[in-house]
Design a protein around this motif. Structure first.
Motif, PDB file in Angstrom:
ATOM      1  N   GLY A   1      58.711  60.151  26.043  1.00 26.42           N
ATOM      2  CA  GLY A   1      57.937  58.928  25.934  1.00 26.42           C
ATOM      3  C   GLY A   1      57.718  58.468  24.522  1.00 26.42           C
ATOM      4  O   GLY A   1      56.840  57.653  24.269  1.00 26.42           O
ATOM      5  N   GLY A   2      58.479  58.980  23.576  1.00 26.77           N
ATOM      6  CA  GLY A   2      58.325  58.540  22.206  1.00 26.77           C
ATOM      7  C   GLY A   2      58.907  57.159  22.008  1.00 26.77           C
ATOM      8  O   GLY A   2      59.657  56.645  22.820  1.00 26.77           O
ATOM      9  N   VAL A   3      58.562  56.540  20.918  1.00 23.47           N
ATOM     10  CA  VAL A   3      59.069  55.206  20.634  1.00 23.47           C
ATOM     11  C   VAL A   3      60.290  55.313  19.747  1.00 23.47           C
ATOM     12  O   VAL A   3      60.446  56.249  18.977  1.00 23.47           O
ATOM     13  N   SER A   4      61.168  54.353  19.875  1.00 27.85           N
ATOM     14  CA  SER A   4      62.409  54.383  19.120  1.00 27.85           C
ATOM     15  C   SER A   4      62.251  53.774  17.741  1.00 27.85           C
ATOM     16  O   SER A   4      63.025  54.060  16.846  1.00 27.85           O
ATOM     17  N   SER A   5      61.289  52.909  17.563  1.00 26.58           N
ATOM     18  CA  SER A   5      61.022  52.308  16.267  1.00 26.58           C
ATOM     19  C   SER A   5      59.545  52.472  15.988  1.00 26.58           C
ATOM     20  O   SER A   5      58.701  51.917  16.690  1.00 26.58           O
ATOM     21  N   MET A   6      59.215  53.251  14.967  1.00 22.61           N
ATOM     22  CA  MET A   6      57.826  53.609  14.731  1.00 22.61           C
ATOM     23  C   MET A   6      57.391  53.176  13.339  1.00 22.61           C
ATOM     24  O   MET A   6      58.007  53.536  12.343  1.00 22.61           O
ATOM     25  N   SER A   7      56.299  52.432  13.274  1.00 20.50           N
ATOM     26  CA  SER A   7      55.673  52.172  11.993  1.00 20.50           C
ATOM     27  C   SER A   7      54.859  53.402  11.603  1.00 20.50           C
ATOM     28  O   SER A   7      54.662  54.333  12.393  1.00 20.50           O
ATOM     29  N   ILE A   8      54.370  53.414  10.376  1.00 21.89           N
ATOM     30  CA  ILE A   8      53.531  54.528   9.933  1.00 21.89           C
ATOM     31  C   ILE A   8      52.272  54.595  10.789  1.00 21.89           C
ATOM     32  O   ILE A   8      51.822  55.679  11.187  1.00 21.89           O
ATOM     33  N   THR A   9      51.705  53.442  11.101  1.00 18.42           N
ATOM     34  CA  THR A   9      50.483  53.416  11.915  1.00 18.42           C
ATOM     35  C   THR A   9      50.729  53.990  13.299  1.00 18.42           C
ATOM     36  O   THR A   9      49.941  54.813  13.791  1.00 18.42           O
ATOM     37  N   LYS A  10      51.814  53.585  13.968  1.00 23.77           N
ATOM     38  CA  LYS A  10      52.072  54.079  15.321  1.00 23.77           C
ATOM     39  C   LYS A  10      52.480  55.549  15.307  1.00 23.77           C
ATOM     40  O   LYS A  10      52.234  56.263  16.277  1.00 23.77           O
ATOM     41  N   THR A  11      53.086  56.007  14.214  1.00 23.62           N
ATOM     42  CA  THR A  11      53.336  57.440  14.089  1.00 23.62           C
ATOM     43  C   THR A  11      52.027  58.198  14.071  1.00 23.62           C
ATOM     44  O   THR A  11      51.874  59.239  14.725  1.00 23.62           O
ATOM     45  N   GLY A  12      51.049  57.684  13.324  1.00 22.91           N
ATOM     46  CA  GLY A  12      49.722  58.298  13.320  1.00 22.91           C
ATOM     47  C   GLY A  12      49.062  58.259  14.678  1.00 22.91           C
ATOM     48  O   GLY A  12      48.367  59.196  15.071  1.00 22.91           O
ATOM     49  N   HIS A  13      49.278  57.164  15.437  1.00 24.32           N
ATOM     50  CA  HIS A  13      48.714  57.061  16.782  1.00 24.32           C
ATOM     51  C   HIS A  13      49.241  58.174  17.686  1.00 24.32           C
ATOM     52  O   HIS A  13      48.486  58.770  18.471  1.00 24.32           O
ATOM     53  N   MET A  14      50.531  58.459  17.598  1.00 24.40           N
ATOM     54  CA  MET A  14      51.120  59.514  18.408  1.00 24.40           C
ATOM     55  C   MET A  14      50.459  60.851  18.112  1.00 24.40           C
ATOM     56  O   MET A  14      50.084  61.597  19.033  1.00 24.40           O
ATOM     57  N   ALA A  15      50.303  61.172  16.828  1.00 24.74           N
ATOM     58  CA  ALA A  15      49.705  62.450  16.447  1.00 24.74           C
ATOM     59  C   ALA A  15      48.228  62.497  16.844  1.00 24.74           C
ATOM     60  O   ALA A  15      47.746  63.511  17.355  1.00 24.74           O
ATOM     61  N   ARG A  16      47.514  61.401  16.623  1.00 28.26           N
ATOM     62  CA  ARG A  16      46.082  61.367  16.943  1.00 28.26           C
ATOM     63  C   ARG A  16      45.850  61.565  18.429  1.00 28.26           C
ATOM     64  O   ARG A  16      44.922  62.267  18.844  1.00 28.26           O
ATOM     65  N   ARG A  17      46.685  60.941  19.252  1.00 34.20           N
ATOM     66  CA  ARG A  17      46.516  61.067  20.703  1.00 34.20           C
ATOM     67  C   ARG A  17      46.729  62.505  21.160  1.00 34.20           C
ATOM     68  O   ARG A  17      45.975  63.027  21.996  1.00 34.20           O
ATOM     69  N   LEU A  18      47.736  63.176  20.601  1.00 34.88           N
ATOM     70  CA  LEU A  18      47.985  64.565  20.995  1.00 34.88           C
ATOM     71  C   LEU A  18      46.869  65.486  20.533  1.00 34.88           C
ATOM     72  O   LEU A  18      46.468  66.408  21.262  1.00 34.88           O
ATOM     73  N   VAL A  19      46.367  65.276  19.326  1.00 33.74           N
ATOM     74  CA  VAL A  19      45.259  66.104  18.843  1.00 33.74           C
ATOM     75  C   VAL A  19      44.036  65.906  19.731  1.00 33.74           C
ATOM     76  O   VAL A  19      43.349  66.876  20.093  1.00 33.74           O
ATOM     77  N   ALA A  20      43.751  64.667  20.110  1.00 33.10           N
ATOM     78  CA  ALA A  20      42.587  64.391  20.944  1.00 33.10           C
ATOM     79  C   ALA A  20      42.711  65.038  22.317  1.00 33.10           C
ATOM     80  O   ALA A  20      41.708  65.461  22.906  1.00 33.10           O
ATOM     81  N   GLU A  21      43.937  65.139  22.847  1.00 31.44           N
ATOM     82  CA  GLU A  21      44.122  65.705  24.177  1.00 31.44           C
ATOM     83  C   GLU A  21      44.244  67.221  24.148  1.00 31.44           C
ATOM     84  O   GLU A  21      43.733  67.905  25.037  1.00 31.44           O
ATOM     85  N   TYR A  22      44.928  67.774  23.136  1.00 29.61           N
ATOM     86  CA  TYR A  22      45.169  69.212  23.095  1.00 29.61           C
ATOM     87  C   TYR A  22      44.070  69.979  22.360  1.00 29.61           C
ATOM     88  O   TYR A  22      43.872  71.166  22.611  1.00 29.61           O
ATOM     89  N   ASP A  23      43.385  69.325  21.438  1.00 30.84           N
ATOM     90  CA  ASP A  23      42.323  69.987  20.677  1.00 30.84           C
ATOM     91  C   ASP A  23      41.178  69.010  20.453  1.00 30.84           C
ATOM     92  O   ASP A  23      40.938  68.556  19.331  1.00 30.84           O
ATOM     93  N   PRO A  24      40.434  68.662  21.519  1.00 31.31           N
ATOM     94  CA  PRO A  24      39.361  67.661  21.382  1.00 31.31           C
ATOM     95  C   PRO A  24      38.266  68.088  20.416  1.00 31.31           C
ATOM     96  O   PRO A  24      37.622  67.231  19.800  1.00 31.31           O
ATOM     97  N   ASP A  25      38.060  69.396  20.261  1.00 26.56           N
ATOM     98  CA  ASP A  25      37.026  69.848  19.317  1.00 26.56           C
ATOM     99  C   ASP A  25      37.408  69.492  17.884  1.00 26.56           C
ATOM    100  O   ASP A  25      36.559  69.068  17.088  1.00 26.56           O
ATOM    101  N   ALA A  26      38.684  69.657  17.543  1.00 32.27           N
ATOM    102  CA  ALA A  26      39.139  69.307  16.199  1.00 32.27           C
ATOM    103  C   ALA A  26      39.022  67.805  15.981  1.00 32.27           C
ATOM    104  O   ALA A  26      38.624  67.351  14.896  1.00 32.27           O
ATOM    105  N   GLU A  27      39.363  67.022  16.990  1.00 34.64           N
ATOM    106  CA  GLU A  27      39.260  65.569  16.854  1.00 34.64           C
ATOM    107  C   GLU A  27      37.812  65.146  16.668  1.00 34.64           C
ATOM    108  O   GLU A  27      37.510  64.285  15.828  1.00 34.64           O
TER     109      GLU A  27
END
Length: 611
Positions: free
Chosen positions: A162-188
């Motif tokens: 489900g990754g995107v084929s063209s990623m801006s710096i902002t959307k790259t950060g969105h991908m990482a932020r979403r995974l951190v929030a789901e896999y490690d909500p305490d860290a987020e």
């Protein structure tokens, strides 16, 4: 190293890596050739960043190897990192800060993000995007969680999950932020609490007698302030000489100083509407949109999406929902469905076969070749095509007619315009303007029919549904309308992910819907907790949308939407999350005083489409 030595790059033959030969004049190249060369430079930049990290790590290892007392050195001012940064600083003609940041990223690449690091070698991300990922994941301490985030991110970057084929710096950060929030909500949560504690107002002197004020606050509050400033300047008359940026600056200063904000047209016939009454009326229409899964409000970790900002954690969603000015609307995707008369009373067919196919090789394949029918004969032609489509559906591979139809996607009074639920999902599905690299918020965009809607013969044009609507900012909407050679496409893959591509004279760039995750889940993303799926494929019949199967069954299959006629199918008798409707919309309203309402919070209106 002799820093005064001439660079060998001008003499290098770069034709092997996709660059034009040095003997070829650039004026002889086509737009497509030039675009391909620029893309090759981008890939080379990513690869050289990957090599730079490797050299920085090797330099660090050499410094450590020659150190006589590593433990003592690490406690001194001239530790190993400082010594290595000095060498990098001198070699790169950079500052100490730049060199230390480069070394830190290189160490993270080796120790924390090796899978993501490998995508740099493939030309998929550069150092700037990698640095954003490092920043978003820095508080994850558990090694297993970090390894899971690393692997998932790498697969998403490569487009396998489900990754995107063209990623801006902002959307790259969105991908990482979403995974951190789901896999490690305490860290987020820890990261967000720290960031919230550091909110402030900054002042900085600039050149030419100017200065700058910066305000750090929560994302939702800043979105409200931005829209409030836009509401203020919307009342200026067309003859006001200021740009929007200048007008916003003047409006902010006027509001902070409690000074009047006036039009500067200097015309006796000024039509500005900037009185308190006019401003209150515009402020009453300010809405900040948030979308989340039903389970998030019940304590789940599923991310939500804040329009104009990006993914936010489940805890953040719940904090917004508890605000006094927040109003919660529940949206049931079953509202889009209606029973198929052809299957009324039948049992659900769990073995239904769904049509699917690959994306066409040529953009030309997405346009219908059939001639447009005579509008006067359209009713009869449509009836005939519906009959043929019904018989074809039963004859093809033994497929039975669908049990439900997705038919309630447009306004009954105007089939060109999507209804509230279709509008909501189409915007949150993409999150921003769908043109790769554009980050204009989806609710500030137009909803564009990919396959053009036919106002004369609607059955022959593109339908008004999620599978044919893309948010586009006004600028890119005009580009599509007037730019020769501009073509955009929209299709759904075998796992239910929505993809788009944009073709210009320079080539084709792909994008993938991945920001409005709750909307993606609701429409059949291949996840265990998804409870329904969508199928889009070309058909020779009518513009109908069908559902088959039982609750919670199946995924999406599909292929590119054709410009003429198509059918959409959805698996799952009920397109909903277990336990309730899948989508919750949170709308924050500006709490300005509304005439006749005292100081009460403003009521929430329905979601509206930008005109």
């Amino acid at each position: 190293m002799t820093k005064l030595a001439a660079s060998a790059w001008p003499k290098a033959d770069l034709a092997a890596v996709g660059m034009p030969s040095s003997s070829v004049s650039l004026s002889e190249l086509s737009t497509g050739d030039l675009a391909e060369a620029v893309h090759s430079i981008k890939n080379g930049h990513c690869y050289l960043d990957w090599r730079l990290f490797q050299f920085a790590l090797s330099m660090f290892d050499h410094v450590q190897a020659v150190s006589k007392n590593v433990a003592m050195t690490q406690r001194s001012v001239l530790d190993l990192e400082a010594q290595t940064a000095l060498e990098l600083q001198m070699s790169l003609d950079s500052t100490d800060h730049f060199a230390r940041s480069l070394l830190d990223d290189a160490v993270c690449a080796r120790d924390r993000l090796p899978a993501v690091f490998s995508t740099m070698r493939l030309g998929l991300i550069d150092r700037a995007r990698f640095h954003r990922i490092v920043a978003e994941t820095q508080l994850v301490q558990n090694d297993e969680t970090m390894a899971l985030i690393d692997q998932t991110l790498a697969l998403q970057i490569m487009g396998l999950r489900g990754g995107v084929s063209s990623m801006s710096i902002t959307k790259t950060g969105h991908m990482a932020r979403r995974l951190v929030a789901e896999y490690d909500p305490d860290a987020e949560k820890l990261d967000r609490d720290r960031a919230k504690a550091s909110r402030n107002v900054g002042f900085q002197a600039l050149d030419s007698g100017m200065a700058q004020i910066s305000i750090t606050a929560t994302a939702e509050d800043v979105r409200l302030v931005r829209q409030m400033l836009d509401a203020v300047i919307a009342g200026l008359c067309p003859d006001d000489p200021r740009t929007k940026a200048q007008a916003r600056s003047d409006a902010a200063i006027a509001l902070l100083q409690h000074a009047p904000f006036t039009c500067r047209c200097e015309s006796d016939g000024c039509t500005a509407q900037i009185s308190d009454v006019h401003l209150d009326a515009r402020a009453a229409r300010i809405v900040v949109h948030v979308l989340c899964d039903a389970t998030t409000l019940q304590g789940g970790d599923q991310c939500g999406y804040l329009d104009g900002y990006g993914p936010i954690s489940g805890d953040h969603v719940r904090q917004i929902a508890e605000r006094d000015d927040a109003v919660i609307h529940q949206h049931d995707l079953n509202d889009l469905l209606e029973p198929n008369p052809e299957r009324e009373g039948d049992d659900l067919d769990e073995a239904a076969v769904h049509r699917k196919g690959p994306r066409p090789d040529s953009p030309d394949e997405c346009r219908a070749d059939d001639p447009r029918p005579d509008p006067e004969k359209d009713e009869n032609a449509t009836a005939a095509s519906e009959s043929a489509a019904g018989s074809d559906a039963e004859a093809t591979d033994g497929e039975s007619p669908p049990r439900f139809l997705i038919a309630k996607t447009a306004l009954p009074s105007d089939p060109y315009r999507p209804n509230l639920l279709t509008d909501l999902v189409a915007r949150f599905l993409w999150g921003t303007c769908s043109i790769p690299g554009c980050e204009r918020a989806a609710f500030a965009c137009d909803l564009d029919h990919v396959a053009e809607y036919d106002n004369i013969c609607p059955s022959q044009g593109g339908p008004t549904c999620v599978c044919n609507l893309l948010p586009k900012c006004r600028f890119h909407h005009l580009m599509k309308t007037h730019l020769t050679g501009f073509l955009d496409e929209l299709w759904i893959d075998d796992e239910g992910r929505y993809h788009s591509s944009v073709t210009t004279p320079g080539g084709t760039v792909r994008g993938t819907a991945g920001c409005g995750r709750a909307a993606v889940l609701a429409f059949g993303q291949a996840r265990d907790d998804a409870a329904g799926g969508a199928t889009c494929g070309p058909d020779t019949g009518r513009n109908t949308y069908s559902v088959d199967g039982g609750p919670g069954e199946g995924h999406a299959h599909g292929q590119l939407i054709e410009g003429g006629r198509h059918r959409c199918q959805v698996t799952g008798g009920e397109v909903r999350q277990p336990g309730g409707p899948p989508l919750h919309g949170h709308r924050l309203r500006d709490r300005r005083r509304q005439p006749g309402r005292g100081e009460d919070p403003l009521e929430i209106g329905e979601c509206r489409r930008d005109q």
